[in-house]
Design a protein around this motif. Structure first.
Motif, PDB file in Angstrom:
ATOM      1  N   ILE A  65       0.884  -1.177   0.000  1.00 14.48           N
ATOM      2  CA  ILE A  65       0.000   0.000   0.000  1.00 14.48           C
ATOM      3  C   ILE A  65       0.912   1.214   0.000  1.00 14.48           C
ATOM      4  CG2 ILE A  65      -1.669   1.329   1.363  1.00 14.48           C
ATOM      5  CD1 ILE A  65      -2.441  -1.483   2.492  1.00 14.48           C
ATOM      6  N   GLN A  67       1.097   5.201   0.600  1.00 11.26           N
ATOM      7  CA  GLN A  67       0.424   6.404   1.084  1.00 11.26           C
ATOM      8  C   GLN A  67       1.297   7.606   0.777  1.00 11.26           C
ATOM      9  OE1 GLN A  67      -0.184   5.924   5.295  1.00 11.26           O
ATOM     10  NE2 GLN A  67      -2.149   4.910   4.971  1.00 11.26           N
ATOM     11  N   MET A  69       2.563  11.270   2.320  1.00 13.10           N
ATOM     12  CA  MET A  69       2.609  12.011   3.572  1.00 13.10           C
ATOM     13  C   MET A  69       2.896  13.486   3.292  1.00 13.10           C
ATOM     14  SD  MET A  69       2.214   9.502   5.705  1.00 13.10           S
ATOM     15  CE  MET A  69       2.680  10.054   7.326  1.00 13.10           C
ATOM     16  N   ARG A 206      10.335  -6.002  -1.209  1.00 16.44           N
ATOM     17  CA  ARG A 206      11.071  -4.995  -0.442  1.00 16.44           C
ATOM     18  C   ARG A 206      11.891  -4.071  -1.348  1.00 16.44           C
ATOM     19  NH1 ARG A 206      10.708  -4.726   4.788  1.00 16.44           N
ATOM     20  NH2 ARG A 206      12.113  -3.155   5.589  1.00 16.44           N
ATOM     21  N   ALA A 209       9.549  -1.766  -3.093  1.00 13.35           N
ATOM     22  CA  ALA A 209       9.068  -0.745  -2.156  1.00 13.35           C
ATOM     23  C   ALA A 209      10.131   0.336  -1.960  1.00 13.35           C
ATOM     24  CB  ALA A 209       8.707  -1.378  -0.826  1.00 13.35           C
ATOM     25  N   GLN A 210      11.383  -0.068  -1.913  1.00 15.04           N
ATOM     26  CA  GLN A 210      12.457   0.926  -1.769  1.00 15.04           C
ATOM     27  C   GLN A 210      12.573   1.788  -3.020  1.00 15.04           C
ATOM     28  OE1 GLN A 210      16.167  -0.660  -0.434  1.00 15.04           O
ATOM     29  NE2 GLN A 210      15.445  -0.817   1.669  1.00 15.04           N
ATOM     30  N   ALA A 213       9.878   4.314  -2.792  1.00 16.27           N
ATOM     31  CA  ALA A 213      10.199   5.380  -1.843  1.00 16.27           C
ATOM     32  C   ALA A 213      11.259   6.320  -2.407  1.00 16.27           C
ATOM     33  CB  ALA A 213      10.654   4.773  -0.525  1.00 16.27           C
ATOM     34  N   ASN A 214      12.178   5.782  -3.215  1.00 14.69           N
ATOM     35  CA  ASN A 214      13.207   6.627  -3.830  1.00 14.69           C
ATOM     36  C   ASN A 214      12.610   7.520  -4.912  1.00 14.69           C
ATOM     37  OD1 ASN A 214      15.451   5.856  -2.372  1.00 14.69           O
ATOM     38  ND2 ASN A 214      15.827   4.084  -3.663  1.00 14.69           N
ATOM     39  N   PRO A 217       9.651  10.512  -2.965  1.00 16.98           N
ATOM     40  CA  PRO A 217      10.128  10.672  -1.579  1.00 16.98           C
ATOM     41  C   PRO A 217       9.034  11.001  -0.564  1.00 16.98           C
ATOM     42  CG  PRO A 217      11.453  11.959  -3.119  1.00 16.98           C
ATOM     43  CD  PRO A 217      10.273  11.479  -3.875  1.00 16.98           C
ATOM     44  N   SER A 219       6.254   9.532  -0.407  1.00 14.85           N
ATOM     45  CA  SER A 219       5.356   8.383  -0.260  1.00 14.85           C
ATOM     46  C   SER A 219       5.827   7.466   0.863  1.00 14.85           C
ATOM     47  CB  SER A 219       5.292   7.610  -1.565  1.00 14.85           C
ATOM     48  OG  SER A 219       6.520   6.972  -1.792  1.00 14.85           O
ATOM     49  N   ARG A 220       4.918   6.654   1.315  1.00 19.33           N
ATOM     50  CA  ARG A 220       5.229   5.739   2.416  1.00 19.33           C
ATOM     51  C   ARG A 220       4.664   4.362   2.071  1.00 19.33           C
ATOM     52  NH1 ARG A 220       1.791   4.917   7.257  1.00 19.33           N
ATOM     53  NH2 ARG A 220       3.094   3.823   8.734  1.00 19.33           N
ATOM     54  N   PRO A 221       5.515   3.437   1.646  1.00  8.55           N
ATOM     55  CA  PRO A 221       5.001   2.109   1.306  1.00  8.55           C
ATOM     56  C   PRO A 221       4.806   1.248   2.568  1.00  8.55           C
ATOM     57  CG  PRO A 221       7.279   2.394   0.553  1.00  8.55           C
ATOM     58  CD  PRO A 221       6.967   3.538   1.428  1.00  8.55           C
ATOM     59  N   ILE A 222       3.703   0.528   2.609  1.00 10.21           N
ATOM     60  CA  ILE A 222       3.446  -0.399   3.728  1.00 10.21           C
ATOM     61  C   ILE A 222       3.259  -1.787   3.118  1.00 10.21           C
ATOM     62  CG2 ILE A 222       1.870  -0.990   5.616  1.00 10.21           C
ATOM     63  CD1 ILE A 222       1.091   2.104   5.448  1.00 10.21           C
ATOM     64  N   LEU A 223       4.095  -2.724   3.530  1.00  8.93           N
ATOM     65  CA  LEU A 223       4.060  -4.061   2.937  1.00  8.93           C
ATOM     66  C   LEU A 223       3.074  -4.963   3.682  1.00  8.93           C
ATOM     67  CD1 LEU A 223       7.903  -4.652   2.563  1.00  8.93           C
ATOM     68  CD2 LEU A 223       6.379  -3.309   1.128  1.00  8.93           C
TER      69      LEU A 223
ATOM     70  N   LEU B 104      10.407   1.913   6.304  1.00  8.33           N
ATOM     71  CA  LEU B 104      10.987   1.721   4.972  1.00  8.33           C
ATOM     72  C   LEU B 104      11.159   3.034   4.222  1.00  8.33           C
ATOM     73  CD1 LEU B 104      11.874  -0.557   3.107  1.00  8.33           C
ATOM     74  CD2 LEU B 104       9.578  -0.555   2.159  1.00  8.33           C
ATOM     75  N   ASP B 105      10.201   3.946   4.380  1.00  2.00           N
ATOM     76  CA  ASP B 105      10.274   5.198   3.639  1.00  2.00           C
ATOM     77  C   ASP B 105      11.481   6.039   4.055  1.00  2.00           C
ATOM     78  OD1 ASP B 105       8.930   5.351   6.057  1.00  2.00           O
ATOM     79  OD2 ASP B 105       7.985   7.249   5.530  1.00  2.00           O
ATOM     80  N   ALA B 108      14.916   5.311   2.302  1.00  2.00           N
ATOM     81  CA  ALA B 108      15.089   5.786   0.931  1.00  2.00           C
ATOM     82  C   ALA B 108      16.096   6.940   0.878  1.00  2.00           C
ATOM     83  CB  ALA B 108      13.752   6.271   0.401  1.00  2.00           C
ATOM     84  N   ALA B 109      16.867   6.956  -0.203  1.00  2.00           N
ATOM     85  CA  ALA B 109      17.845   8.042  -0.372  1.00  2.00           C
ATOM     86  C   ALA B 109      17.097   9.312  -0.752  1.00  2.00           C
ATOM     87  CB  ALA B 109      18.827   7.670  -1.464  1.00  2.00           C
TER      88      ALA B 109
END
Lengths: 378, 112
Positions: A65, A67, A69, A206, A209-210, A213-214, A217, A219-223, B104-105, B108-109
């Motif tokens: 998921i 989200q 922020m 994983r 998800a990374q 996030a990269n 920036p 966003s917030r992934p929830i596994l 996890l967020d 991130a770089a």
């Protein structure tokens, strides 16, 4: 062997007669002991069944998921996000979710509104969770009105009530069509609450998800794995109220048991003195007291455990409801599939039955090795 | 016929032991009958893409516990105290509290 059994039976007879002489005190102890086992076993059975249920049911929740922020708060997903995510390698299927909370002043309860894009109810119609239907007293065909945050009144016809046995996951749900959701919450077009996505290779969740996030920036992934682990720790024994309640109960019982077991009354000391004077050996006295400890603790353990099982799996852990409910009005009615963890039951046994049986022995041994005359005169 | 106290106690203990064993058989039976509804719940979770149990509906971070973020306890103002009872029954989501203390967020770089 026969002789040994006959001897043990006489000892047990004597012990029971001795217990009966202090009926109120011993019955009180038995009751408190059973109650303690009942509370501990109820918590144990309830949490392990709930954990099992959560693991089974949430195993089919979305893989990831995402989200967004803004200033530490969950914010809407703006247009273009889903397309950008779809271009990331490894992402297989993306979809926007629409959901939000609604406070119903009529019953003072919170609902979760879920706007569906597929398999949605027709416009102007809603499907509601069984918990909500129970509190609002509605059924299929009735009309429910909600005042939206913009002040407008919306009326929906209840198309269906979700199955009663799904209350644990759907008690407060209101399912409605995407257009109705957007109109009700005045949601900006092409915006979403969050995004769900699946990953082609489960081993790479994983990594993907990374990457997300990269690339995004804010966003917030929830596994899914994190969701499952979160529910694995539900009602963790280390947590606040559970620990406070249990430690208080255990401590109170420890004081009671210690008082009962270690401080022999003058009457009990005299009894031991008389027994030794008429020819009982120290071993016999200890065996008699061991019987006393075992009879009380074993009876309390079995009675407490059976009562806890019936409470949790046949009465839906009704005694926990006021605690679990907190300040919420809407509380789901649910039955759990029983899961009995042998190791947990064994742990409970070792922490309740054995300490009591041992606590009984020490003072008795001290009293029974002293001179009968001194014990009787003391 | 007058039974000896040890016989009575023996009968009571055996009855309790049988009741305790009966819970295991009952657990098997109930598990089998409740399996169908569990399967239906799993299907509903998959269809509606749900993430949480609706056990605590009082606050958003207890209703959707898995989606709670680091700032949930301070939702009203910085340093505000947790005021929902169920918040003290539940630990925060594990991905916020695991040994690494970094979600996890945050791994991130940051873009340069």
């Amino acid at each position: 062997m026969k002789l040994w059994i006959a001897k043990q039976r006489y000892l047990a007879d004597f012990t029971l007669a001795s217990l009966a002489r202090r009926k109120t005190k011993n019955l009180g102890l038995l009751l408190v002991f059973s109650l303690l086992v009942f509370v501990l076993a109820s918590v144990m059975l309830f949490t392990s069944a709930l954990r099992h249920e959560a693991t089974q049911v949430l195993a089919s929740s979305p893989e990831v998921i995402l989200q967004r922020m803004v200033a530490g708060r969950h914010d809407l997903i703006p247009p273009g996000y889903i397309e950008r995510i779809g271009r990331i390698r490894g992402v297989q299927k993306t979809a926007g979710r629409l959901w939000g909370y609604y406070y119903d002043p009529v019953v003072k309860a919170n609902y979760t509104f879920l706007g569906l894009t597929e398999d949605a109810p027709a416009s102007g119609q809603i499907k509601v969770g069984n918990g909500l239907a129970r509190y609002r007293g509605v059924q299929a065909g009735n009309v429910l009105s909600f005042r939206s945050y913009s002040g407008k009144l919306f009326s929906f016809t209840v198309d269906a009530v979700l199955p009663a046995d799904s209350e644990l996951i759907s008690a407060d749900l209101v399912l409605l069509a995407e257009a109705d959701f957007r109109a009700f919450f005045d949601y900006p077009a092409a915006h979403w609450t969050d995004i769900t996505l699946s990953v082609a290779n489960p081993q790479e969740v994983r990594t993907v998800a990374q990457k997300l996030a990269n690339a995004l920036p804010d966003s917030r992934p929830i596994l899914r794995d994190e969701v499952l682990r979160t529910y694995q720790s539900i009602f963790d024994w280390r947590e606040g109220i559970v620990l406070a309640l249990l430690s208080a109960a255990i401590l109170a019982f420890a004081i009671l048991a210690w008082d009962k077991a270690s401080g022999l009354s003058a009457e009990e000391k005299r009894e031991i003195g008389i027994l030794k004077a008429i020819g009982w050996e120290t071993g016999d006295v200890i065996r008699m007291k061991l019987w006393e400890g075992l009879l009380i603790s074993l009876t309390a353990f079995l009675a407490g455990y059976v009562a806890a099982y019936v409470h949790v799996f046949h009465f839906s852990a009704a005694l926990f409801e006021p605690v679990l409910k907190g300040w919420a009005v809407l509380y789901p009615r649910f039955t759990l599939a029983p899961v009995i963890d042998g190791l947990q039951i064994a742990t409970l046994f070792f922490f309740t039955v054995l300490p009591y049986a041992v606590a009984v022995l020490v003072p008795i041994w001290r009293a029974s090795v002293t001179d009968p005359d001194a014990v009787m005169r003391a | 016929m007058n039974l000896r106290p040890s016989t009575l106690a023996g009968i009571a203990l055996v009855a309790l032991l049988l009741a305790a064993l009966a819970t295991l058989i009952d657990a098997q039976r109930l598990g089998a009958t409740r399996m169908a509804s569990l399967t239906a719940r799993t299907a509903l979770v998959a269809r509606l893409e749900l993430t949480d149990l609706s056990l605590f509906t009082e606050a958003r971070y207890t209703r959707h516990r898995a989606l709670a973020d680091l700032h949930s306890p301070f939702q009203d103002h910085p340093f505000s105290l947790e005021h929902f009872p169920s918040g003290s029954l539940l630990p925060p989501p594990t991905h916020l509290t695991q040994a690494r203390h970094e979600a996890l967020d945050r791994e991130a770089a940051l873009p340069r």
